[in-house]
Design an enzyme around this catalytic site. Sequence first.
Site, mmCIF file in Angstrom:
data_model
loop_
_atom_site.group_PDB
_atom_site.id
_atom_site.type_symbol
_atom_site.label_atom_id
_atom_site.label_comp_id
_atom_site.label_asym_id
_atom_site.label_seq_id
_atom_site.Cartn_x
_atom_site.Cartn_y
_atom_site.Cartn_z
ATOM 1 C CG ASP A 11 -9.493 58.973 54.236
ATOM 2 O OD1 ASP A 11 -8.451 59.445 53.616
ATOM 3 O OD2 ASP A 11 -9.727 58.987 55.343
ATOM 4 C CG ASP A 13 -3.254 59.406 57.004
ATOM 5 O OD1 ASP A 13 -2.897 58.245 57.565
ATOM 6 O OD2 ASP A 13 -3.163 60.011 56.177
#
Length: 301
Positions: A11, A13
């Site tokens: 991922d 953010d």
Amino acid sequence: MDQKINVFVWDMDETLVLLKSLITGTYAKAFNGSKDVQKGIEIGKTWENQILRICDDYFFYEQIEGCNKPFVDVMREYDDELDLTDYDFKNDGFVGASFNDDDNKRKLAYRHRIIAQKYKEGLRSVFGEKMIKSWDNLYQETDDFTDKWLSSAKACVAECASGNKDSIPDGISDSTSSRVQNVNVIVTSGSLIPSLVKCLLFRLDDLFSYDNVYSSWEVGKYKCFSLIKERFNGANVQFCAIGDGWEECEAAENMQWPFVQIDPGPVSTSHRFPGLTFETLGHYIGVIYGDSDDDDDDDDE
């Protein structure tokens, strides 16, 4: 024996990059007064302004904002390989998401081709000396404010790419061997173009090629995970997802992949940066897939 592949699905953010929590102040507030909340907000907003400006100035974002795709090469089949050296992108009649005919798709494919080229060239090829210095200073300020989150996250991804030469985790075969390849892929919930720009600005482009950046903005994390599995699928492929949110956790569970939950809180653990290591990820992979060394022994019998 066929080559083994370990695919690390990251991922972006609040995992590799702290941004939203800086802008909202939640990152600094979690430290109960030991960090300047307003300074964190100002740092986050400076990054946000940089991202949007670069998207518009160099990556056609104003034109294609409504045409978000899960990855850059998804439009390649519509690209007729026209020489774009003197192509007029401002006056070619491209109408964005308003029409979905082959002519419009071809023009979108042209833009995606240029985006890929610019990503490979990097921002230092378009930034002047003053802008590079400002960018370097902002990166360092952010890294200092977040206790080396950015640099340690990058170091962990780099370690996954090359393999730790000193300590090979139980779940991962020695990547110095030609039989093993480690791959890093990003799946971000943001739209594709800003996500590519974030990779560039946060100095991740040397670790994630443009074709290894996926956007789940329109299709969701599970669909992106499925695309990645289809792309790398094989009997000797192992996947590991790393992120902070419920969506990637749920998608990883549905794919039956190990999932490493990142905690951006102030408590020092092996599930944040600094803290997370290639060795820890190897243990998670080993739990799901078993010990790679054992598999090698079986193959040798």
